[in-house]
Design a protein around this motif. Structure first.
Motif, short mmCIF file in Angstrom:
data_model
loop_
_atom_site.label_atom_id
_atom_site.label_comp_id
_atom_site.label_asym_id
_atom_site.label_seq_id
_atom_site.Cartn_x
_atom_site.Cartn_y
_atom_site.Cartn_z
N GLY A 29 8.60 -57.68 -22.03
CA GLY A 29 8.20 -56.77 -22.83
C GLY A 29 8.79 -55.80 -23.30
O GLY A 29 8.94 -55.32 -22.02
N VAL A 30 9.29 -54.97 -23.65
CA VAL A 30 9.97 -54.26 -24.38
C VAL A 30 9.67 -52.85 -25.46
O VAL A 30 9.06 -53.36 -26.23
CB VAL A 30 11.64 -54.59 -24.21
CG1 VAL A 30 12.01 -54.81 -23.11
CG2 VAL A 30 11.56 -55.16 -25.99
N GLY A 31 10.11 -51.68 -24.60
CA GLY A 31 9.60 -50.62 -26.06
C GLY A 31 10.62 -49.93 -26.22
O GLY A 31 11.66 -49.09 -24.89
N CYS A 32 10.78 -48.74 -27.06
CA CYS A 32 11.85 -47.81 -27.12
C CYS A 32 11.69 -46.67 -28.56
O CYS A 32 11.13 -47.29 -29.03
CB CYS A 32 13.38 -48.35 -27.14
SG CYS A 32 13.82 -49.35 -28.35
N ALA B 215 12.33 -66.01 -20.42
CA ALA B 215 12.15 -67.02 -21.58
C ALA B 215 12.25 -66.70 -23.50
O ALA B 215 12.58 -66.96 -24.36
CB ALA B 215 10.59 -67.55 -21.30
N GLY B 216 12.17 -65.34 -23.28
CA GLY B 216 11.77 -64.34 -24.19
C GLY B 216 11.49 -63.11 -24.62
O GLY B 216 11.55 -62.36 -22.75
N ILE B 217 11.51 -62.64 -25.29
CA ILE B 217 12.09 -61.06 -25.81
C ILE B 217 10.58 -60.17 -26.76
O ILE B 217 11.27 -61.22 -27.42
CB ILE B 217 13.20 -59.98 -25.58
CG1 ILE B 217 14.41 -60.69 -24.37
CG2 ILE B 217 13.12 -58.53 -25.55
CD1 ILE B 217 14.87 -59.65 -24.75
N LEU C 160 19.78 -56.31 -27.08
CA LEU C 160 19.21 -57.41 -25.91
C LEU C 160 19.08 -58.64 -26.13
O LEU C 160 19.48 -59.50 -24.81
CB LEU C 160 17.96 -56.02 -24.81
CG LEU C 160 17.33 -56.90 -23.59
CD1 LEU C 160 17.98 -56.71 -22.49
CD2 LEU C 160 15.95 -56.07 -23.73
N GLY C 161 18.69 -58.73 -26.82
CA GLY C 161 18.58 -60.61 -27.09
C GLY C 161 19.57 -61.05 -26.91
O GLY C 161 20.19 -62.29 -26.36
#
Length: 611
Positions: A213-216, A244-246, A261-262
Motif C-alpha cells: 500500500g502506498v500514498g503520496c 504482488a501488487g501496488i 513505482l509499478g
C-alpha cells in the motif's frame, strides 16, 4: 497486463472440426477461411490476417501447415521476449507444434490441446523437454530475480553438473528427481528458493505474496516514492520481487509516482474508493484524523495493503514515510477487495483503412482494449481485431458525444479504444479529447474520474500522406493542411489561411473539401491559388485510400472542378515548384501520373554533372 484472447483459425475444410474443438476448449474467437458453418470472423487475406493478429499480440492456434504460418509471420519475428504464442495444429488434430512463445504460454497451451485432442505435443524447448520445467518462466505468483542467468544454469543441469536447490520447491519438483540436484533444508518462511550451480550465478526465485500500500502528496517525485519503498522492504528483510501488487486510494489514480513505482517493480497497480479503505480502520496501526479529513479514510498506505490482502490479513510492515510519501505492506491471505485499475483511453489512428498501413502499436492497443468506441465504419475497418469486442457506434456528427462517452467509460476503470481513421490528431478526435480534459466539469468538461484516466495517442497514416505516397512525393517539401469545413471554423478564417498558404507557396492538403451544402470554398481556393502558381500545377484527388474502391485522379489546377470532389476525397495541390510526369512502367490510379515537389537538390545535381 492480461494477454489478448486466443484466436483459433483454420484454412481448409478438413481442419474446421479440429479448430472448433480447440476453440471450444480454449475459449476465444474462431476465424475461418471459407467456413462451412458460422465463425466469429471469416478470413479474406490469409497473410494480412495472420500479421494483424500477431501484431496485436493474440495467441494464435493455426489449424494449417506450419509453412503457411512461418511465411506469413517471418518478417515480424524480431524479439522472442515480446512475441505471442503461436501454435500450429495439423488438420486432423494429431500433431500440435508450438512455433513461438514456448515459455510465454505456447508450450502449456500445446500440452492442453494435445490432451483434449488425444494428440502429440511436439515440445522442442530444452527446459520443458529434458528438465520437466522451464526455469526462465516460473508459474503465476513467482518471480525470477535474474532471468538472464537461467540459460547457462539450464545448460549446466542438462550436462549433469551438480546443483543445489533450497527453499519452497513444489513447482520445481521435477528437478528434485534428478541425480545431480541436491535438495537442501528449507530456510526461514521468507527465504527465497535458490538453485545454485558451481561457477554460475545462482537462480533466485521469490514468491509474490505481499500487497504493497502506498500514498503520496500530489506531484510527489517518483524517485522519492521508489526510494522509500525499496529501503523499507530492505530494512524488513523483504525483497521487492515479493510484491504482488501496488495499491492506493482512487483519487491517486493519476499520480505519476505510483505508476512509476509499478513500472519499476513490474507489477499491477490498483485503487480503492475511500469507503473501502475506511472499512479497514479497526485494523490500522496508525489511523490519522488528518488523512480522514483530507481523503475520507483514516489511512491510505496501511488501509490499501490490508484491503488488498484480505479480511484475515495483518500488517507485515506498518506505515513508513518520507517527506511526501508513505508505504506499508501486508501478506496476501484469503481474497481481498477487488481494486479498480486506472482506466485508459487510447485515441487510435488506424490509417486510411488498409490493414498494412495500421501501426503495430495501434493493433496492440485495439487488442488490449475492453471495448471500442467510434464511427461504425471505422470500427468495421479493423476487421478481425474488432471481432468479439463490445463496441459503441456513434454517427458522423456525434464527435463530442463519442469522446465524452469514451472518457467516462475509461473513468470507470476500463481500457477503451477510440477509433479514428487516418491520424487521430489530424482533424479527428485527439484534440477534442484533450479539450474536454482541459475543462472543469462545471465548464463542460468531464468527471473527475474521467480526468484521471491514462491517455495514449497512437499515430496513424493520414490521408494526405497516403495520397502523396500513391503518386510519388508531392509533399516532398514544405506543406500544410487546411480543412474547408466551416462548421467550427469561421469562413473568413479559412479564406485567410488559404491566402497565407498561397503566398507561402506551400503544397496544400485540403480536407473536408465539400459537403452537400458547401460547394464554393474549394472553387474559391482554386481561384486564389491560380493567382500565385501556374495553371498546370499538379492536383491529386484521392478517395477511399487503402480500401477496395480506392480512386486517385490527376488534374491540373486550372481544370479542378468542384463537382468531381466529395467528402471522402482529400485534395492535394502542388506548389509552384511541384512537378508531374508519366512513367511507362507505372500504372497508378492517377492516370499513370507521378508527382513530386523538389527540395532543391537540382542545383547540386547540376553542379555534379558539369564537366
Amino acid at each position: 497486463m492480461p494477454s489478448p484472447d486466443p484466436i483459433t483459425l483454420f484454412l481448409a475444410p478438413t481442419g474446421e472440426n479440429t479448430a472448433r474443438r480447440i476453440c471450444e476448449h480454449l475459449g476465444g474467437a474462431l476465424h475461418g477461411y471459407k467456413p462451412k458453418a458460422k465463425v466469429d470472423v471469416a478470413i479474406d487475406d490469409v497473410t494480412s490476417h495472420f500479421r494483424a493478429l500477431f501484431s496485436a499480440g493474440h495467441p494464435i492456434i493455426a489449424v494449417c501447415a506450419t509453412g503457411i504460418v512461418i511465411r506469413a509471420l517471418a518478417p515480424l519475428i524480431l524479439d522472442k521476449r515480446r512475441e505471442s504464442s503461436i501454435i500450429a495444429v495439423s488438420d486432423d488434430g494429431a500433431s500440435v507444434v508450438p512455433l513461438l512463445g514456448g515459455h510465454r504460454g505456447a508450450n502449456a497451451m500445446a500440452k492442453s490441446i494435445a490432451e483434449v485432442m488425444g494428440a502429440h505435443a511436439a515440445i522442442t524447448t530444452a527446459g520443458d523437454l529434458s528438465l520437466g520445467v522451464a526455469l526462465d518462466a516460473p508459474p503465476e505468483g513467482w518471480r525470477l530475480e535474474n532471468p538472464e542467468a537461467a540459460k547457462p544454469v539450464m545448460a549446466a543441469l542438462l550436462a549433469g553438473t551438480p546443483a543445489r536447490l533450497s527453499g519452497p520447491t513444489d513447482w520445481l519438483n521435477p528437478l528434485t528427481k534428478r541425480e545431480n540436484v541436491h535438495v537442501q533444508p528449507k530456510g526461514d518462511a521468507h527465504a527465497p528458493t535458490v538453485l545454485s550451480v558451481d561457477g554460475l550465478e545462482p537462480l533466485v526465485f521469490r514468491q509474490q505474496n505481499l500487497a504493497l500500500g502506498v500514498g503520496c502528496s500530489r506531484g510527489c517525485s517518483p524517485d522519492e516514492l521508489i526510494a522509500l519503498v525499496l529501503k523499507t522492504l530492505a530494512d524488513h528483510g523483504r525483497s521487492h520481487f515479493e510484491i504482488a501488487g501496488i495499491y492506493s486510494i482512487d483519487v491517486k489514480a493519476d499520480e505519476a509516482a505510483i505508476h512509476a513505482l509499478g513500472r519499476k517493480l513490474n507489477v499491477p497497480v490498483g485503487f480503492f474508493p475511500a469507503d473501502i479503505l475506511e472499512a479497514q480502520t479497526p485494523r490500522l496501526a496508525n489511523p490519522s484524523p488528518i488523512v480522514f479529513a483530507e481523503v475520507g479514510s483514516h489511512g491510505v498506505a496501511e488501509a490499501a495493503a490490508l484491503a488488498a490482502a484480505g479480511p484475515s490479513a495483518t500488517l507485515e510492515i506498518e506505515k513508513h514515510k518520507s517527506k511526501n510519501a508513505t508505504c506499508a505492506a501486508s501478506e496476501l491471505k484469503d481474497g481481498g477487495e477487488q481494486p479498480q485499475s486506472r482506466g485508459c483511453l487510447s485515441v487510435i489512428g488506424i490509417g486510411p483503412g488498409q490493414s498494412d498501413w495500421r501501426t503495430p502499436e495501434a493493433s496492440k492497443l485495439v487488442a488490449e482494449a475492453d471495448e471500442l468506441v467510434g464511427y461504425g465504419l471505422y470500427i468495421d475497418l479493423l476487421g478481425p481485431l474488432a471481432a468479439g469486442k463490445p463496441r459503441h457506434d456513434f454517427p458522423l456528427g456525434g464527435e463530442e458525444d463519442r469522446c465524452r462517452f469514451a472518457l467516462e467509460r475509461a473513468g470507470e476503470g476500463r481500457k477503451v479504444a477510440l477509433i479514428c481513421s487516418g491520424d487521430a490528431g489530424i482533424y479527428a478526435m485527439g484534440a477534442l479529447v484533450m479539450e474536454l480534459l482541459d475543462r472543469d466539469e462545471a465548464e463542460g468538461g468531464v468527471s473527475q474520474a474521467a480526468r484521471r484516466v491514462e491517455i495514449i495517442h497512437a499515430p496513424g497514416v493520414s490521408a494526405f500522406q497516403a495520397a502523396s505516397a500513391r503518386v510519388g512525393a508531392l509533399i516532398g517539401h514544405d506543406f500544410c493542411a487546411i480543412s474547408l469545413s466551416d462548421l467550427l471554423t469561421p469562413r473568413d478564417t479559412i479564406l485567410q489561411r488559404i491566402q497565407g498558404a498561397a503566398l507561402g507557396d506551400f503544397v496544400i492538403a485540403f480536407y473536408n473539401p465539400v459537403s452537400k451544402r458547401r460547394r464554393t470554398l474549394l472553387a474559391e481556393a482554386r481561384d486564389t491559388l491560380l493567382e500565385h502558381r501556374p495553371v498546370d500545377t499538379p492536383v491529386i484527388l484521392a478517395s477511399n485510400l487503402g480500401r477496395p474502391d480506392e480512386n486517385l485522379r490527376f488534374r491540373k489546377l486550372s481544370d479542378l472542378q468542384v463537382d468531381e470532389v466529395d467528402m471522402l476525397t482529400v485534395v492535394l495541390v502542388g506548389s509552384s515548384q511541384s512537378r508531374a510526369f508519366k512513367r511507362g512502367d507505372i500504372a497508378s490510379g492517377a492516370e499513370g501520373w507521378s508527382t513530386y515537389t523538389p527540395r532543391g537538390y537540382a542545383a547540386k545535381i547540376d553542379k555534379d554533372i558539369r564537366p
